[in-house]
Design a protein around this motif. Structure first.
Motif, PDB file in Angstrom:
ATOM      1  N   GLN A 300     -16.950  -5.350 -13.638  1.00 47.95           N
ATOM      2  CA  GLN A 300     -15.852  -4.720 -14.385  1.00 47.95           C
ATOM      3  C   GLN A 300     -16.021  -3.203 -14.452  1.00 47.95           C
ATOM      4  O   GLN A 300     -16.238  -2.613 -15.508  1.00 47.95           O
ATOM      5  N   HIS A 301     -15.902  -2.610 -13.289  1.00 49.50           N
ATOM      6  CA  HIS A 301     -15.899  -1.153 -13.146  1.00 49.50           C
ATOM      7  C   HIS A 301     -14.794  -0.789 -12.170  1.00 49.50           C
ATOM      8  O   HIS A 301     -14.301  -1.632 -11.422  1.00 49.50           O
ATOM      9  N   VAL A 302     -14.437   0.483 -12.155  1.00 49.87           N
ATOM     10  CA  VAL A 302     -13.356   0.935 -11.272  1.00 49.87           C
ATOM     11  C   VAL A 302     -13.883   1.129  -9.854  1.00 49.87           C
ATOM     12  O   VAL A 302     -14.929   1.740  -9.637  1.00 49.87           O
ATOM     13  N   SER A 303     -13.160   0.580  -8.876  1.00 54.06           N
ATOM     14  CA  SER A 303     -13.429   0.807  -7.462  1.00 54.06           C
ATOM     15  C   SER A 303     -12.281   1.616  -6.876  1.00 54.06           C
ATOM     16  O   SER A 303     -11.119   1.415  -7.237  1.00 54.06           O
ATOM     17  N   SER A 304     -12.620   2.538  -5.964  1.00 51.44           N
ATOM     18  CA  SER A 304     -11.594   3.373  -5.323  1.00 51.44           C
ATOM     19  C   SER A 304     -11.893   3.481  -3.838  1.00 51.44           C
ATOM     20  O   SER A 304     -13.039   3.730  -3.453  1.00 51.44           O
ATOM     21  N   VAL A 305     -10.858   3.301  -3.022  1.00 54.50           N
ATOM     22  CA  VAL A 305     -11.014   3.369  -1.568  1.00 54.50           C
ATOM     23  C   VAL A 305      -9.815   4.120  -0.990  1.00 54.50           C
ATOM     24  O   VAL A 305      -8.677   3.929  -1.427  1.00 54.50           O
ATOM     25  N   ARG A 306     -10.085   4.951   0.025  1.00 56.25           N
ATOM     26  CA  ARG A 306      -9.024   5.694   0.705  1.00 56.25           C
ATOM     27  C   ARG A 306      -8.498   4.872   1.885  1.00 56.25           C
ATOM     28  O   ARG A 306      -9.276   4.430   2.738  1.00 56.25           O
ATOM     29  N   PHE A 307      -7.196   4.672   1.925  1.00 58.64           N
ATOM     30  CA  PHE A 307      -6.542   3.902   2.976  1.00 58.64           C
ATOM     31  C   PHE A 307      -5.551   4.777   3.730  1.00 58.64           C
ATOM     32  O   PHE A 307      -5.040   5.769   3.198  1.00 58.64           O
ATOM     33  N   GLY A 308      -5.239   4.359   4.953  1.00 55.07           N
ATOM     34  CA  GLY A 308      -4.107   4.910   5.670  1.00 55.07           C
ATOM     35  C   GLY A 308      -2.857   4.151   5.234  1.00 55.07           C
ATOM     36  O   GLY A 308      -2.837   3.502   4.187  1.00 55.07           O
ATOM     37  N   PRO A 309      -1.778   4.186   6.018  1.00 57.16           N
ATOM     38  CA  PRO A 309      -0.563   3.443   5.663  1.00 57.16           C
ATOM     39  C   PRO A 309      -0.848   1.952   5.509  1.00 57.16           C
ATOM     40  O   PRO A 309      -1.593   1.367   6.303  1.00 57.16           O
ATOM     41  N   LEU A 310      -0.270   1.340   4.491  1.00 56.15           N
ATOM     42  CA  LEU A 310      -0.484  -0.083   4.243  1.00 56.15           C
ATOM     43  C   LEU A 310       0.430  -0.917   5.137  1.00 56.15           C
ATOM     44  O   LEU A 310       1.603  -0.606   5.319  1.00 56.15           O
ATOM     45  N   THR A 311      -0.116  -1.997   5.665  1.00 57.53           N
ATOM     46  CA  THR A 311       0.661  -2.894   6.515  1.00 57.53           C
ATOM     47  C   THR A 311       1.471  -3.862   5.646  1.00 57.53           C
ATOM     48  O   THR A 311       1.146  -4.068   4.466  1.00 57.53           O
ATOM     49  N   PRO A 312       2.515  -4.490   6.191  1.00 58.99           N
ATOM     50  CA  PRO A 312       3.257  -5.514   5.432  1.00 58.99           C
ATOM     51  C   PRO A 312       2.347  -6.647   4.946  1.00 58.99           C
ATOM     52  O   PRO A 312       2.538  -7.170   3.847  1.00 58.99           O
ATOM     53  N   PHE A 313       1.358  -7.038   5.770  1.00 58.21           N
ATOM     54  CA  PHE A 313       0.411  -8.083   5.367  1.00 58.21           C
ATOM     55  C   PHE A 313      -0.360  -7.638   4.124  1.00 58.21           C
ATOM     56  O   PHE A 313      -0.564  -8.420   3.186  1.00 58.21           O
ATOM     57  N   THR A 314      -0.784  -6.373   4.092  1.00 59.51           N
ATOM     58  CA  THR A 314      -1.533  -5.855   2.946  1.00 59.51           C
ATOM     59  C   THR A 314      -0.665  -5.805   1.700  1.00 59.51           C
ATOM     60  O   THR A 314      -1.125  -6.136   0.595  1.00 59.51           O
ATOM     61  N   ILE A 315       0.586  -5.413   1.855  1.00 57.76           N
ATOM     62  CA  ILE A 315       1.488  -5.317   0.700  1.00 57.76           C
ATOM     63  C   ILE A 315       1.710  -6.693   0.078  1.00 57.76           C
ATOM     64  O   ILE A 315       1.678  -6.850  -1.158  1.00 57.76           O
ATOM     65  N   SER A 316       1.903  -7.714   0.905  1.00 56.19           N
ATOM     66  CA  SER A 316       2.062  -9.070   0.361  1.00 56.19           C
ATOM     67  C   SER A 316       0.759  -9.550  -0.274  1.00 56.19           C
ATOM     68  O   SER A 316       0.775 -10.277  -1.275  1.00 56.19           O
ATOM     69  N   PHE A 317      -0.373  -9.126   0.289  1.00 56.83           N
ATOM     70  CA  PHE A 317      -1.671  -9.495  -0.279  1.00 56.83           C
ATOM     71  C   PHE A 317      -1.840  -8.885  -1.670  1.00 56.83           C
ATOM     72  O   PHE A 317      -2.361  -9.536  -2.595  1.00 56.83           O
ATOM     73  N   LEU A 318      -1.397  -7.648  -1.850  1.00 56.72           N
ATOM     74  CA  LEU A 318      -1.469  -7.005  -3.168  1.00 56.72           C
ATOM     75  C   LEU A 318      -0.631  -7.772  -4.195  1.00 56.72           C
ATOM     76  O   LEU A 318      -1.042  -7.932  -5.348  1.00 56.72           O
ATOM     77  N   ARG A 319       0.551  -8.237  -3.775  1.00 54.66           N
ATOM     78  CA  ARG A 319       1.399  -9.018  -4.686  1.00 54.66           C
ATOM     79  C   ARG A 319       0.701 -10.320  -5.088  1.00 54.66           C
ATOM     80  O   ARG A 319       0.733 -10.731  -6.252  1.00 54.66           O
ATOM     81  N   ASN A 320       0.078 -10.967  -4.109  1.00 58.80           N
ATOM     82  CA  ASN A 320      -0.586 -12.236  -4.401  1.00 58.80           C
ATOM     83  C   ASN A 320      -1.835 -12.043  -5.250  1.00 58.80           C
ATOM     84  O   ASN A 320      -2.177 -12.911  -6.070  1.00 58.80           O
ATOM     85  N   ILE A 321      -2.537 -10.926  -5.077  1.00 57.22           N
ATOM     86  CA  ILE A 321      -3.696 -10.617  -5.928  1.00 57.22           C
ATOM     87  C   ILE A 321      -3.255 -10.536  -7.391  1.00 57.22           C
ATOM     88  O   ILE A 321      -3.939 -11.041  -8.289  1.00 57.22           O
TER      89      ILE A 321
END
Length: 368
Positions: A300-321
């Motif tokens: 239970q701590h904050v994690s931060s990561v730098r990404f490039g453009p998000l793919t449609p697969f990643t966007i749906s994964f964020l919704r499901n998370i």
């Protein structure tokens, strides 16, 4: 009784299975290819369900008569020694991408042998998984994660064999990957089976002809297989990945069709790699889902990561998370200076995604 979550269609099939197993929430998937001539689950999706059943204890699956509705109640991830013959209609990467998500949270160490097509289309080939995917796994604590490629197998005959092994984790430590660094070298694997030995050198020469304009340190391993280790069908492929000064890897791979010339394969893959570098970030597009999953499951701590453009697969994964774990990410757009020989070439933008981990603990882990 835990209330189930309902999804429609087959588009997020693997996503929801992974999240169901880790969260313990049962799911129902409806309308699976209900408008197509071939109704219901495909042979490779059924094969994945069988593999999950072998990996777990207490998992329950129910399919209706047409195969268009699936009820899935997750059990405990047990792991251990397993051998599984996969469908030849899809590469082994389809299955291995699921296994790398589950390996850390098993009771026993994974030692899983998969047989089938090692190099295909639509999913990372085994060279990418070995050199890049497991690199991300090791960065979060899976230090003994290994992928042994015993035999290569190209579509359609297959005949490939790999062994995936990994340790388990009690908890995942918070992740802070913000500095993408500078590219210091490029590595790769040119692979071919049951083809002329001249195929790989043609790929390598064309690839180096492009990349050496940007970087002198480029090495591509020539892997020409014959005999029993070459599988049952001819084919060739190439995997390329960068290594940066901050231990960031970006990759791409392609497998040739019967009509593809080695030079065309090299050019296509090289341009995709340069696009990945230009997009920026500490994670390439094919591994965004994996890093996001580990971020959610950290302490239970904050994690931060730098990404490039998000793919449609990643966007749906964020919704499901959000559906399974209730975690919402903070997304910040950051403009970065891109320098070339000390001169600013312009501005690029990346996305910094941050979240508070759920404090996930591996309760399946063996105490012995």
């Amino acid at each position: 009784m835990t209330k189930h979550l309902t999804f429609k269609g087959e588009g997020e099939f693997r996503q929801v299975l992974i999240l169901s197993l880790l969260s313990g929430k049962p799911i129902i998937i409806e309308d699976i290819r209900h408008l197509e001539d071939d109704l219901g689950l495909t042979d490779y999706e059924v094969s994945l369900l069988k593999l999950i059943d072998e990996l777990t204890n207490g998992t329950k699956t129910k399919l209706n008569e047409t195969g268009t509705r699936l009820f899935f109640s997750p059990g405990f991830i047990i792991g251990g020694d397993i051998t599984h013959d996969c469908s030849l209609s899809i590469p082994l990467g389809y299955y291995l991408e699921v296994l790398v998500c589950l390996a850390a949270f098993s009771k026993k160490k994974f030692n899983i042998t998969l047989r089938g097509v090692t190099h295909g289309h639509g999913h990372p080939n085994v060279d990418t998984l070995k050199h890049v995917t497991l690199h991300y796994c090791k960065k979060v604590g899976l230090h003994s994660a290994e992928l042994a490629i015993n035999k290569h197998g190209y579509h359609p005959g297959g005949g490939g064999e790999v062994v995936f092994s990994s340790n388990t984790l009690k908890v995942v430590k918070p992740i802070q990957w913000l500095d993408q660094g500078k590219i210091k070298r490029i590595r790769g694997v040119a692979s071919c089976s049951r083809m002329s030995p001249a195929t790989n050198p043609r790929v390598i020469d064309k690839t180096r002809g492009v990349l050496n304009d940007f970087l002198p340190d480029v090495y591509i391993y020539n892997e020409h297989l014959k005999g029993e280790k070459s599988g049952k069908s001819p084919g060739h492929s190439v995997t390329l990945y960068t290594e940066s000064t901050t231990d960031v890897m970006l990759c791409c791979d392609n497998t040739a069709t019967s009509q593809t010339l080695p030079e065309d394969l090299a050019i296509t893959t090289t341009h995709q790699l340069l696009d990945a570098v230009n997009s920026g970030g500490c994670v390439d597009s094919s591994h965004q889902y994996l890093v996001l999953l580990f971020m959610v499951l950290t302490q239970q701590h904050v994690s931060s990561v730098r990404f490039g453009p998000l793919t449609p697969f990643t966007i749906s994964f964020l919704r499901n998370i959000k559906l399974f774990f209730g975690v919402v990410f903070k997304i910040k757009v950051e403009e970065i200076d891109i320098e070339e020989s000390g001169n600013k070439r312009g501005l690029g933008s990346t996305l910094v995604l941050s979240c508070l981990g759920v404090g996930f603990e591996n309760m399946n882990r063996s105490m012995t």
